[in-house]
Motif scaffolding. Sequence first.
Motif, mmCIF file in Angstrom:
data_model
loop_
_atom_site.group_PDB
_atom_site.id
_atom_site.type_symbol
_atom_site.label_atom_id
_atom_site.label_comp_id
_atom_site.label_asym_id
_atom_site.label_seq_id
_atom_site.Cartn_x
_atom_site.Cartn_y
_atom_site.Cartn_z
ATOM 1 N N LYS A 10 9.472 3.155 -9.933
ATOM 2 C CA LYS A 10 9.682 1.954 -8.863
ATOM 3 C C LYS A 10 8.533 2.186 -7.877
ATOM 4 O O LYS A 10 8.203 3.319 -7.229
ATOM 5 C CB LYS A 10 10.750 2.182 -8.411
ATOM 6 N N VAL A 11 7.738 0.960 -7.543
ATOM 7 C CA VAL A 11 6.523 1.294 -6.862
ATOM 8 C C VAL A 11 6.698 0.096 -5.610
ATOM 9 O O VAL A 11 6.842 -1.065 -5.945
ATOM 10 C CB VAL A 11 5.152 1.008 -7.595
ATOM 11 N N THR A 12 6.606 0.747 -4.275
ATOM 12 C CA THR A 12 6.366 -0.033 -3.292
ATOM 13 C C THR A 12 4.875 -0.051 -2.590
ATOM 14 O O THR A 12 4.802 1.110 -2.277
ATOM 15 C CB THR A 12 7.145 -0.059 -2.218
ATOM 16 N N GLN A 13 4.080 -0.964 -2.782
ATOM 17 C CA GLN A 13 2.544 -0.669 -2.298
ATOM 18 C C GLN A 13 2.500 -0.971 -0.718
ATOM 19 O O GLN A 13 3.407 -1.644 -0.172
ATOM 20 C CB GLN A 13 1.840 -1.525 -2.950
ATOM 21 N N VAL A 14 1.693 -0.319 -0.279
ATOM 22 C CA VAL A 14 1.360 -0.735 1.130
ATOM 23 C C VAL A 14 1.042 -2.029 1.353
ATOM 24 O O VAL A 14 0.284 -2.498 0.258
ATOM 25 C CB VAL A 14 0.153 0.227 1.842
ATOM 26 N N ASP A 15 1.217 -2.702 2.405
ATOM 27 C CA ASP A 15 0.573 -4.156 2.570
ATOM 28 C C ASP A 15 -1.119 -3.964 2.826
ATOM 29 O O ASP A 15 -1.791 -4.809 2.416
ATOM 30 C CB ASP A 15 1.243 -4.572 3.983
ATOM 31 N N GLN A 16 -1.305 -3.217 3.628
ATOM 32 C CA GLN A 16 -2.728 -2.853 4.009
ATOM 33 C C GLN A 16 -3.129 -1.231 3.826
ATOM 34 O O GLN A 16 -2.323 -0.323 4.496
ATOM 35 C CB GLN A 16 -2.968 -3.367 5.341
ATOM 36 N N SER A 17 -4.033 -1.053 3.138
ATOM 37 C CA SER A 17 -4.559 0.367 3.020
ATOM 38 C C SER A 17 -5.164 1.010 4.443
ATOM 39 O O SER A 17 -5.654 0.071 5.312
ATOM 40 C CB SER A 17 -5.729 0.433 1.818
ATOM 41 N N ARG A 18 -5.058 2.208 4.862
ATOM 42 C CA ARG A 18 -5.444 2.751 5.746
ATOM 43 C C ARG A 18 -6.738 3.363 5.580
ATOM 44 O O ARG A 18 -7.393 3.916 6.433
ATOM 45 C CB ARG A 18 -4.528 4.008 6.415
ATOM 46 N N ILE A 19 -7.357 3.419 4.638
ATOM 47 C CA ILE A 19 -8.669 4.058 4.203
ATOM 48 C C ILE A 19 -9.725 3.723 4.930
ATOM 49 O O ILE A 19 -10.423 4.546 5.161
ATOM 50 C CB ILE A 19 -8.798 3.776 2.524
ATOM 51 N N ASP A 20 -9.873 2.506 5.480
ATOM 52 C CA ASP A 20 -10.947 2.143 6.413
ATOM 53 C C ASP A 20 -11.186 3.064 7.635
ATOM 54 O O ASP A 20 -11.930 3.120 8.297
ATOM 55 C CB ASP A 20 -11.093 0.670 6.549
ATOM 56 N N PHE A 29 -8.627 19.866 6.497
ATOM 57 C CA PHE A 29 -7.944 19.981 5.419
ATOM 58 C C PHE A 29 -6.544 19.770 5.376
ATOM 59 O O PHE A 29 -5.659 20.254 6.218
ATOM 60 C CB PHE A 29 -8.086 21.684 4.847
ATOM 61 N N GLY A 30 -6.024 18.676 4.546
ATOM 62 C CA GLY A 30 -4.562 18.345 4.425
ATOM 63 C C GLY A 30 -3.936 17.666 5.707
ATOM 64 O O GLY A 30 -2.795 17.458 5.637
ATOM 65 N N LYS A 31 -4.893 17.093 6.581
ATOM 66 C CA LYS A 31 -4.442 16.521 7.820
ATOM 67 C C LYS A 31 -4.366 15.001 7.512
ATOM 68 O O LYS A 31 -3.191 14.535 8.057
ATOM 69 C CB LYS A 31 -5.564 16.693 8.814
ATOM 70 N N THR A 32 -4.849 14.355 6.732
ATOM 71 C CA THR A 32 -4.908 12.906 6.675
ATOM 72 C C THR A 32 -4.440 12.560 5.356
ATOM 73 O O THR A 32 -5.145 12.978 4.341
ATOM 74 C CB THR A 32 -6.320 12.351 6.604
ATOM 75 N N CYS A 33 -3.387 11.904 5.244
ATOM 76 C CA CYS A 33 -2.649 11.515 3.866
ATOM 77 C C CYS A 33 -3.058 10.300 3.405
ATOM 78 O O CYS A 33 -3.510 9.506 4.277
ATOM 79 C CB CYS A 33 -1.075 12.071 3.797
ATOM 80 N N SER A 34 -2.957 10.241 1.971
ATOM 81 C CA SER A 34 -3.671 8.821 1.355
ATOM 82 C C SER A 34 -2.339 7.899 1.812
ATOM 83 O O SER A 34 -1.520 8.101 2.231
ATOM 84 C CB SER A 34 -3.958 9.046 -0.094
ATOM 85 N N ASP A 35 -2.236 6.628 1.100
ATOM 86 C CA ASP A 35 -1.461 5.403 1.357
ATOM 87 C C ASP A 35 -0.313 5.680 0.786
ATOM 88 O O ASP A 35 0.994 5.211 1.336
ATOM 89 C CB ASP A 35 -2.027 4.214 0.879
ATOM 90 N N HIS A 36 -0.086 6.456 -0.217
ATOM 91 C CA HIS A 36 1.033 6.253 -1.033
ATOM 92 C C HIS A 36 1.697 8.014 -1.367
ATOM 93 O O HIS A 36 0.977 8.857 -1.237
ATOM 94 C CB HIS A 36 0.964 5.815 -2.271
ATOM 95 N N LYS A 48 17.335 11.550 -9.416
ATOM 96 C CA LYS A 48 17.615 9.954 -9.426
ATOM 97 C C LYS A 48 16.143 9.466 -9.796
ATOM 98 O O LYS A 48 15.090 10.312 -9.974
ATOM 99 C CB LYS A 48 18.019 9.548 -8.216
ATOM 100 N N THR A 49 15.903 8.328 -10.109
ATOM 101 C CA THR A 49 14.539 7.645 -10.619
ATOM 102 C C THR A 49 13.627 7.778 -9.237
ATOM 103 O O THR A 49 13.852 7.447 -8.239
ATOM 104 C CB THR A 49 14.841 6.089 -10.610
ATOM 105 N N PRO A 50 12.518 8.514 -9.595
ATOM 106 C CA PRO A 50 11.452 8.807 -8.845
ATOM 107 C C PRO A 50 10.781 7.325 -8.041
ATOM 108 O O PRO A 50 10.810 6.116 -9.044
ATOM 109 C CB PRO A 50 10.333 9.299 -9.290
ATOM 110 N N GLU A 51 10.260 7.289 -7.067
ATOM 111 C CA GLU A 51 9.840 5.970 -6.500
ATOM 112 C C GLU A 51 8.499 6.339 -5.819
ATOM 113 O O GLU A 51 8.216 7.322 -5.172
ATOM 114 C CB GLU A 51 10.494 5.483 -5.321
ATOM 115 N N ILE A 52 7.450 5.287 -5.899
ATOM 116 C CA ILE A 52 6.515 5.548 -4.865
ATOM 117 C C ILE A 52 6.565 4.615 -3.757
ATOM 118 O O ILE A 52 6.838 3.409 -3.935
ATOM 119 C CB ILE A 52 5.418 5.336 -5.905
ATOM 120 N N ILE A 53 6.324 5.144 -2.657
ATOM 121 C CA ILE A 53 6.516 4.301 -1.609
ATOM 122 C C ILE A 53 5.285 4.593 -0.552
ATOM 123 O O ILE A 53 4.585 5.546 -0.614
ATOM 124 C CB ILE A 53 7.721 4.403 -0.636
ATOM 125 N N PRO A 54 5.084 3.613 0.614
ATOM 126 C CA PRO A 54 4.074 3.901 1.513
ATOM 127 C C PRO A 54 3.982 5.596 2.209
ATOM 128 O O PRO A 54 5.386 5.614 2.443
ATOM 129 C CB PRO A 54 3.993 2.860 2.385
#
Length: 359
Positions: A10-20, A29-36, A48-54
């Motif tokens: 099950k995937v819930t994507q971010v509305d807007q990426s923080r990558i910019d 090292f390890g301080k900034t995490c990606s979007d999901h 239970k069922t794994p999920e991907i969330i922001p």
Amino acid sequence: MHYENVVDLKVTQVDQSRIDQVDFDNLMFGKTCSDHMMICDYEDGEWKTPEIIPYGPMLMEPSAKVFHYGQAVFEGMKSYKDGDGKVWLFRPQQNFERINTSAKRMAIPEFPKEYFFSALEKLLNLDYEWIKPGIGNSLYLRPFVIATENGVSASPSNKYRFMIITAPAKAYYEGSVKVIFAEEYSRSADGGVGFAKAAGNYGAQFYPTNLAKAEGFDQIIWTDADTHEYLEEAGTMNIFFRIGDSLVTAPTNDRILDGVTRKSIIALAEEKGIDVQVRRVSVKEIKDAARAGELKEIFGAGTAAVVVPVSAFRHGGEDFELPQLENSYAKQLKANLLDIQYNRAEDPFGWRYEVEIEK
Ligand SMILES: *Cc1c(COP(=O)(O)O)cnc(C)c1O
């Protein structure tokens, strides 16, 4: 190799990426995490069922067992992007097996393989742009499990949460480190949890490591807890010694973590025809070799930092310097390993795992 049995999550994507907002040239090292992130709960005796969330904070009860008893394990792995935009993992089956080995020792239920690989594939697809090409760049992957059941009774939790968070990384350490051989403190003991990536192992290293830092050293080389006569690990890395032209490293046991980098270095060195000796290494042997001019290198090996040369060490109040070699084993083996990881060389051992990018 590739794991085929991928399941839909099950995937819930971010509305807007923080990558910019991320400065990829100045990453801690390890301080900034990606979007999901991946999140999967264990309840009523099953995952239970794994999920991907922001990626983001989460609510937990203060009485959750992980906060009181440290019932938690983790893994550390990296994904790499090659010049053609293909994404690679390095021996991920090893990390999957090891997190379950660690979990077992901490009375945590095993996590299913299809969930682990499906989550990695999906995360790396969603956060594909967070994986930067170029040697030294990677997206660090941190799978971990925590005991989430509430109630402070000292007993294993009936609820767990398995998560994978990811963080872009540049090369970890550049240059070499100065180390001190442990004479008082220990990282792990016989019958303990040193072989597991159990959270508490690391917490217990911070204080002695701070003492070493106050004396001007970067890291501690851990010795056996009984006698402090044998050299076992380097901080959160395995350790190698080059005596003459032989490469020596301690055998793994219940005090020493079975590092993927360590076993890969051993295989690469053997393939190059280097004499590799997996055996106990005493402090005395290393000091004698240093005095005789036969100690040519010491280096640590682990996923985060890859290969880290040691430039000097202290033991028993004596200081030793290591020679600076032009064509060191550390340099050669690191280059060989990186070339395989970044798909720049043949992969005779079948270590690379290609992530299928759906575009
Ligand atoms: C993770 C770790 C290592 C290195 O393992 P890799 O699989 O090579 O990353 C070595 N020692 C300890 C104590 C570790 O936690």
